[in-house]
Design an enzyme around this catalytic site. Structure first.
Site: not given
Length: 497
Positions: A240, A277
């Site tokens: 990620e 994020c």
């Protein structure tokens, strides 16, 4: 001897005892121990692995006060935030215990023999089996939920895979203390931890490691991804990475609730000093909304970032954006002067300029910085949105009479985003069966998979088909009588049979 030193981001001063970097020989020993532990751990009945995960969750909860104290000193994220994050971490472990007991994660399929098909079909039994030892790279911005005992570790352990964690250099003390608790619960060899950049490289290259989970920067993730693919035996690398998380405010929503949208955006943008994020770093809005957005962001207060490197990168990146001539700064919040601090910033750029400079203006500035792209005609949005890089989330704010337009915007975002939000904000990722936390590159290295939610377990499993095997020799999940009582697909029909 090379060491990893933690720092207090509020002051910039060293915190805690330095942790020695792990040598190549130590990495080798941990990886070999994980490989030796794999047969017993993967062979443990799922219900018994579930019990272990719940005991681990209880142990972490029992050490919550001391773990949070160390993490706060190393990350400056605050006791309330960290206490909630640790509870999220233990809840993840308990959720995967439920997944194991429910049983559908193995995707059991039973096909009866059929001599009349072309070609004839034998008896086929298929399920997912664990891959082997997994390397997990901790994230800087979530010292519990995406780190030593976080989602990658929880899902891999649930799958039946031993885990060796590479601790993040921003919080070595937190990693060491969390690892101590984890190791006290799990069987020998099922869990290990390494420290230092070179140890992480050695871990990815080790032949005993069969898959890697990573949360971090695009540059770091890409380097490790290439390393995993360049092995003599390439292995899955689930990273990620970066994400700008575009949000679109349609004209009706901007007119009806300008202040609500502006304050919601500012709160989401600056949450955790912009170190999530899913912070919405890119906002498409009518020009009329800019004053409210600027006022909202200008009224926010920044804080200490996780480490000096991040603080310096944020400062240089936003200064470069301001000097680029492409976007103008329209607001800046305040921030403490000491430590690794960062102030929120908001920039404005017209849609036409943005469309001609998509690559430059979608570079992620990790921290509390946002770019508002102003438009006159919302019909021009879908074409531009389709040109965005892959992202974890896409958000649409619309009034009740804008659903047709919202649908067109969502259709464009669906091609680049892994999760679509309506009249909300992307920060906050629920740990649930229906969550997808992923997206096309550079959001992740594989958009098929998620790093949050129950289906994240799928990353550490691979299918095996048993053809014409006697029932007594099959895994319990595939036996005719379904002794575990799990959901299965039998001759194409899904059910508990």
């Amino acid at each position: 001897m090379t060491v990893v030193q933690g720092y207090n981001p509020r002051t910039g001063e060293p915190f805690g005892d330095p942790v020695p970097e792990t040598t190549d020989d130590q990495v080798d020993a941990l990886a070999r121990a994980a490989a030796a532990a794999f047969p017993a751990w993967s062979g443990l009945p799922a219900a018994e692995r579930a019990d272990v995960l719940e005991r681990l969750a209880d142990a972490l909860d029992g050490w919550a006060e001391s773990l949070v104290a160390v993490a706060d000193a190393e990350t400056a994220l605050g006791v309330p935030r960290l206490s909630g994050e640790l509870k999220r971490t233990t809840n993840q472990l308990r959720l995967f215990a439920e997944v194991l007991r429910e049983g559908s994660y193995v995707e059991a399929v039973l096909d009866s023999a059929n001599p009349d098909t072309v070609p004839p079909r034998p008896v086929l039994r298929r399920l997912l089996r664990p891959l082997g030892p997994v390397a997990v790279f901790s994230a800087s911005n979530f010292p519990f939920a995406f780190s030593v005992a976080g989602g990658d570790t929880a899902s891999a352990l649930a799958a039946g895979c031993p885990v060796v964690v590479k601790a993040h250099s921003a919080h070595p003390g937190t990693s060491r203390e969390t690892a101590r608790v984890v190791a006290s619960v799990l069987p020998e060899g099922v869990f290990g931890i390494v420290y230092g950049t070179s140890a992480g490289v050695a871990l990815v290259k080790h032949p005993a490691v069969k898959a890697v989970g990573f949360t971090g920067s695009t540059a770091g993730g890409r380097a490790l991804f290439d390393l995993a693919q360049g092995r003599p035996d390439p292995i899955p690398f689930y990273g990620e990475l970066g994400s700008v998380n575009p949000a679109v405010v349609l004209p009706g929503a901007a007119a009806a609730r300008a202040e609500e949208v502006a304050t919601g955006f500012a709160a989401s943008l600056t949450l955790g000093v912009g170190q999530f994020c899913t912070n919405p770093g890119l906002l498409f809005a009518p020009e009329s909304l800019v004053p409210a957005l600027a006022a909202a962001v200008g009224g926010t207060t920044g804080g200490a970032m996780l480490n000096e490197r991040m603080s310096d990168s944020y400062r240089s990146g936003t200064e470069e954006l301001a000097a680029s001539g492409l976007a103008k700064q329209v607001a800046a919040g305040s921030a403490p002067e000491e430590g690794f601090s960062a102030a929120p910033k908001l920039f404005e750029v017209p849609l036409e300029v943005f469309a001609e400079n998509v690559e430059k203006l979608t570079e992620e500035h990790f921290g509390p910085a946002g770019v508002v792209v102003t438009y006159r005609d919302p019909a021009a949005l879908p074409e531009v949105l389709r040109a965005l890089p892959g992202t974890l989330t896409g958000t649409v704010h619309a009034s009740d009479d804008e659903h047709e337009l919202a649908g067109a915007v969502a259709a464009a975002l669906a091609g680049v985003a892994g999760r679509l939000i309506f009249n909300g904000w992307p920060t906050g990722v629920a740990v649930a069966w229906g969550m997808h936390h992923g997206g096309p590159w550079p959001a992740t290295t594989n958009p098929l998979h998620t790093s949050v939610g129950t289906t994240s377990i799928r990353r550490w499993l691979a299918p095996v088909t048993y053809q014409s095997w006697p029932d007594a020799l099959l895994p319990p999940e595939l036996r005719e009588a379904n002794p575990l009582g799990i959901p299965r697909r039998v001759d194409g029909v899904l059910g508990v049979h």
